[in-house]
Motif scaffolding. Sequence first.
Motif, PDB file in Angstrom:
ATOM      1  N   PRO A 172       0.805  -1.221   0.000  1.00 50.63           N
ATOM      2  CA  PRO A 172       0.000   0.000   0.000  1.00 50.63           C
ATOM      3  C   PRO A 172       0.838   1.271   0.000  1.00 50.63           C
ATOM      4  N   PHE A 173       2.024   1.232   0.629  1.00 51.03           N
ATOM      5  CA  PHE A 173       2.917   2.390   0.609  1.00 51.03           C
ATOM      6  C   PHE A 173       3.357   2.691  -0.819  1.00 51.03           C
ATOM      7  N   SER A 174       3.778   1.648  -1.542  1.00 47.32           N
ATOM      8  CA  SER A 174       4.178   1.830  -2.941  1.00 47.32           C
ATOM      9  C   SER A 174       3.000   2.274  -3.797  1.00 47.32           C
ATOM     10  N   ALA A 175       1.813   1.752  -3.477  1.00 46.71           N
ATOM     11  CA  ALA A 175       0.630   2.086  -4.270  1.00 46.71           C
ATOM     12  C   ALA A 175       0.304   3.575  -4.181  1.00 46.71           C
ATOM     13  N   VAL A 176       0.551   4.187  -3.026  1.00 45.29           N
ATOM     14  CA  VAL A 176       0.305   5.625  -2.882  1.00 45.29           C
ATOM     15  C   VAL A 176       1.211   6.404  -3.827  1.00 45.29           C
ATOM     16  N   GLY A 177       2.514   6.073  -3.809  1.00 45.40           N
ATOM     17  CA  GLY A 177       3.452   6.756  -4.693  1.00 45.40           C
ATOM     18  C   GLY A 177       3.164   6.495  -6.156  1.00 45.40           C
ATOM     19  N   GLN A 178       2.882   5.254  -6.492  1.00 47.51           N
ATOM     20  CA  GLN A 178       2.594   4.916  -7.883  1.00 47.51           C
ATOM     21  C   GLN A 178       1.346   5.624  -8.378  1.00 47.51           C
ATOM     22  N   GLY A 179       0.310   5.655  -7.545  1.00 46.78           N
ATOM     23  CA  GLY A 179      -0.932   6.326  -7.939  1.00 46.78           C
ATOM     24  C   GLY A 179      -0.728   7.811  -8.139  1.00 46.78           C
ATOM     25  N   LEU A 180       0.024   8.450  -7.233  1.00 45.30           N
ATOM     26  CA  LEU A 180       0.296   9.880  -7.358  1.00 45.30           C
ATOM     27  C   LEU A 180       1.101  10.175  -8.614  1.00 45.30           C
ATOM     28  N   PHE A 181       2.160   9.411  -8.840  1.00 43.86           N
ATOM     29  CA  PHE A 181       3.024   9.689  -9.993  1.00 43.86           C
ATOM     30  C   PHE A 181       2.300   9.411 -11.312  1.00 43.86           C
ATOM     31  N   ARG A 182       1.409   8.415 -11.303  1.00 42.91           N
ATOM     32  CA  ARG A 182       0.604   8.166 -12.500  1.00 42.91           C
ATOM     33  C   ARG A 182      -0.357   9.332 -12.740  1.00 42.91           C
ATOM     34  N   ALA A 233       8.042  11.328 -13.667  1.00 46.67           N
ATOM     35  CA  ALA A 233       6.599  11.354 -13.904  1.00 46.67           C
ATOM     36  C   ALA A 233       6.136  12.685 -14.480  1.00 46.67           C
ATOM     37  N   CYS A 234       6.953  13.726 -14.337  1.00 49.83           N
ATOM     38  CA  CYS A 234       6.585  15.043 -14.855  1.00 49.83           C
ATOM     39  C   CYS A 234       6.696  15.074 -16.377  1.00 49.83           C
ATOM     40  N   HIS A 235       5.997  16.011 -16.997  1.00 50.27           N
ATOM     41  CA  HIS A 235       5.993  16.110 -18.461  1.00 50.27           C
ATOM     42  C   HIS A 235       7.286  16.687 -19.010  1.00 50.27           C
ATOM     43  N   MET A 236       7.981  17.474 -18.210  1.00 45.29           N
ATOM     44  CA  MET A 236       9.244  18.078 -18.630  1.00 45.29           C
ATOM     45  C   MET A 236      10.140  18.203 -17.409  1.00 45.29           C
ATOM     46  N   ARG A 237      11.455  18.035 -17.628  1.00 40.72           N
ATOM     47  CA  ARG A 237      12.431  18.180 -16.560  1.00 40.72           C
ATOM     48  C   ARG A 237      13.462  19.222 -16.988  1.00 40.72           C
ATOM     49  N   ILE A 238      13.656  20.234 -16.145  1.00 46.66           N
ATOM     50  CA  ILE A 238      14.670  21.250 -16.391  1.00 46.66           C
ATOM     51  C   ILE A 238      15.605  21.260 -15.190  1.00 46.66           C
ATOM     52  N   ALA A 239      16.912  21.203 -15.450  1.00 48.58           N
ATOM     53  CA  ALA A 239      17.888  21.053 -14.375  1.00 48.58           C
ATOM     54  C   ALA A 239      18.782  22.276 -14.262  1.00 48.58           C
ATOM     55  N   ALA A 240      19.163  22.572 -13.043  1.00 47.48           N
ATOM     56  CA  ALA A 240      20.208  23.557 -12.802  1.00 47.48           C
ATOM     57  C   ALA A 240      21.558  22.881 -13.039  1.00 47.48           C
ATOM     58  N   THR A 241      22.580  23.684 -13.231  1.00 45.86           N
ATOM     59  CA  THR A 241      23.909  23.137 -13.534  1.00 45.86           C
ATOM     60  C   THR A 241      24.469  22.312 -12.378  1.00 45.86           C
ATOM     61  N   ASP A 242      23.956  22.506 -11.157  1.00 47.52           N
ATOM     62  CA  ASP A 242      24.466  21.755 -10.005  1.00 47.52           C
ATOM     63  C   ASP A 242      23.661  20.487  -9.713  1.00 47.52           C
ATOM     64  N   ALA A 243      22.746  20.117 -10.598  1.00 44.30           N
ATOM     65  CA  ALA A 243      21.910  18.932 -10.360  1.00 44.30           C
ATOM     66  C   ALA A 243      22.717  17.648 -10.526  1.00 44.30           C
ATOM     67  N   ILE A 244      22.398  16.674  -9.685  1.00 47.99           N
ATOM     68  CA  ILE A 244      23.036  15.357  -9.743  1.00 47.99           C
ATOM     69  C   ILE A 244      21.939  14.302  -9.650  1.00 47.99           C
ATOM     70  N   PHE A 245      21.948  13.367 -10.587  1.00 43.64           N
ATOM     71  CA  PHE A 245      20.894  12.354 -10.673  1.00 43.64           C
ATOM     72  C   PHE A 245      21.453  10.972 -10.359  1.00 43.64           C
ATOM     73  N   GLY A 246      20.642  10.158  -9.707  1.00 41.57           N
ATOM     74  CA  GLY A 246      21.081   8.805  -9.414  1.00 41.57           C
ATOM     75  C   GLY A 246      19.940   7.944  -8.904  1.00 41.57           C
ATOM     76  N   HIS A 247      20.207   6.644  -8.867  1.00 39.39           N
ATOM     77  CA  HIS A 247      19.232   5.686  -8.322  1.00 39.39           C
ATOM     78  C   HIS A 247      20.023   4.663  -7.502  1.00 39.39           C
ATOM     79  N   PRO A 248      20.394   5.025  -6.277  1.00 45.89           N
ATOM     80  CA  PRO A 248      21.313   4.186  -5.499  1.00 45.89           C
ATOM     81  C   PRO A 248      20.693   2.954  -4.859  1.00 45.89           C
ATOM     82  N   GLY A 249      19.373   2.775  -4.995  1.00 43.83           N
ATOM     83  CA  GLY A 249      18.704   1.675  -4.298  1.00 43.83           C
ATOM     84  C   GLY A 249      19.306   0.310  -4.567  1.00 43.83           C
ATOM     85  N   GLY A 250      19.691   0.075  -5.829  1.00 45.13           N
ATOM     86  CA  GLY A 250      20.244  -1.225  -6.186  1.00 45.13           C
ATOM     87  C   GLY A 250      21.496  -1.564  -5.398  1.00 45.13           C
ATOM     88  N   THR A 251      22.334  -0.574  -5.111  1.00 42.67           N
ATOM     89  CA  THR A 251      23.560  -0.807  -4.346  1.00 42.67           C
ATOM     90  C   THR A 251      23.284  -0.942  -2.854  1.00 42.67           C
TER      91      THR A 251
END
Length: 245
Positions: A77-87, A114-132
């Motif tokens: 149910p916790f994941s379902a809240v996030g998934q429903g919102l992002f959808r 989930a957003c329609h467009m992503r605009i980043a500042a020059t200091d933005a850093i992206f990652g998905h560390p969950g797998g590690t």
Amino acid sequence: AQLSVERQGEVALFRLGDDGDFPRLSLSLLRELERALIEAGRDAKVRGIVIAGSDRAFAAGADLVEVSALTAASALPFSAVGQGLFRSIERFPKPVVAAIRGYCPGGGLDLALACHMRIAATDAIFGHPGGTLGIMTGFGGTQRLPRLIGRARAMEMLAAGRTITAGEAHSWRLVSRVVAPDGLLDAAEEGGIELVAADVEHLGRVAEWTEQFQSAVERFELRRVVRGHVHQAHQLACEPPDHLR
């Protein structure tokens, strides 16, 4: 409140946390976002939404204190809240633009995807560390990320935990633009206005059609793979190799 909502002309600015914070996507914040999204959808004067974080992070992912307390029964149910919102964000009939500054890892990246467009500042850093860390996002990032940047690059981020800069994110087509930090919100508002001009009435439907088409392609591919495995199993049953006889 973990979420503040400001009106800037025809654009509603959803700001996560305060300056200096690392906003966490707690269950309460997800609920606040859900309510704010519904209200913005009902307000005819709001023609677009910008979601921004603090000057240090767009959103620092899920609240690990909450995640560590989840059980097998409560995790779904916790994941379902996030998934429903992002959808809902993905299919929202008005443009939703992520204005990303600083760190954007894990669930924060899922929100941006989930957003329609992503605009980043020059200091933005992206990652998905969950797998590690031995955990994996439950908010849809494992599906949206490879669709956007390709499977091989997504595997680098999801499985190997690679982080990328704003410039790399732009070259990988993860973000539409990279701007100076002090011009981020203006650029995000301009991006939303451009999407409005493109045809706001069809935006949510286009997002839904795209998702449905991609899902259909993946279902077809899954059926093809399953048929292949069934065929191989049948061949093995009929003509087993010598070491299995």
